[in-house]
Design a protein around this motif. Structure first.
Motif, short mmCIF file in Angstrom:
data_model
loop_
_atom_site.label_atom_id
_atom_site.label_comp_id
_atom_site.label_asym_id
_atom_site.label_seq_id
_atom_site.Cartn_x
_atom_site.Cartn_y
_atom_site.Cartn_z
N GLY A 1 0.93 -1.14 -0.13
CA GLY A 1 -0.14 0.07 0.12
C GLY A 1 0.76 1.29 0.02
O GLY A 1 0.46 2.08 -0.84
N PRO A 2 1.72 1.47 0.86
CA PRO A 2 2.58 2.58 0.76
C PRO A 2 3.32 2.84 -0.49
O PRO A 2 3.66 3.82 -0.85
N ASP A 3 3.87 1.73 -1.02
CA ASP A 3 4.45 1.85 -2.43
C ASP A 3 3.45 2.40 -3.47
O ASP A 3 3.98 3.01 -4.24
N TYR A 4 2.65 1.66 -3.50
CA TYR A 4 1.44 2.14 -4.47
C TYR A 4 1.08 3.61 -4.36
O TYR A 4 0.72 4.48 -5.29
N PHE A 5 0.91 4.06 -2.89
CA PHE A 5 0.78 5.29 -2.63
C PHE A 5 1.60 6.52 -3.10
O PHE A 5 1.40 7.44 -3.75
N ALA A 6 2.98 5.94 -2.94
CA ALA A 6 4.10 6.80 -3.46
C ALA A 6 4.19 6.77 -5.00
O ALA A 6 4.23 7.96 -5.34
#
Length: 140
Positions: A98-103
């Protein structure tokens, strides 16, 4: 999950008028602290005495640092414990998607030019290749 993340990016951009992760961190009252971090850890979001911090490895190149700040903003927004983020294996991978997709969604505002490779695109927009691959894998 991805639709929720895209809605969150849209909400933040509308509310604060920026996609810049450093500005967003400031608006979200996340204090950025650059320090030498232990091997294998490039960023951590933490709360100390009711103050929220993003600890960022001082040795990171600018492109990577922007990615890590955006990544840690998502950990903060989604209340992910960074304890799991530092662990290798199942939990680390689960909590990092999730954090990588958000970034990726926050930092990638355009599409590659016609005939441009993803490596060229990544270099041109100053976003790590890892994020470009995540973003375009999902779009395919």
């Amino acid at each position: 999950m991805k639709e929720r993340i895209l809605r969150e990016i849209d909400r933040l951009v509308r509310q604060f008028g920026t996609r810049n992760p450093y500005e967003l961190a400031d608006y979200l009252d996340l204090h950025l602290v650059k320090r030498t971090l232990p091997k294998g850890i490039v960023g951590v979001v933490a709360e100390v005495l009711e103050e929220k911090y993003i600890l960022l490895d001082a040795a990171l190149p600018d492109e990577e640092a922007r990615y890590i700040v955006a990544h840690e903003i998502y950990h903060h927004i989604d209340n992910h414990p960074d304890y799991f983020s530092t662990q290798k294996g199942y939990w680390g991978n689960l909590y990092e998607r999730g954090p990588d997709y958000f970034a990726a969604g926050l930092l990638i505002e355009e599409e590659p030019e016609w005939g441009e490779t993803i490596m060229e695109f990544s270099a041109r927009i100053g976003v790590p290749l890892k994020l470009v691959r995540i973003w375009h894998k999902d779009a395919a």
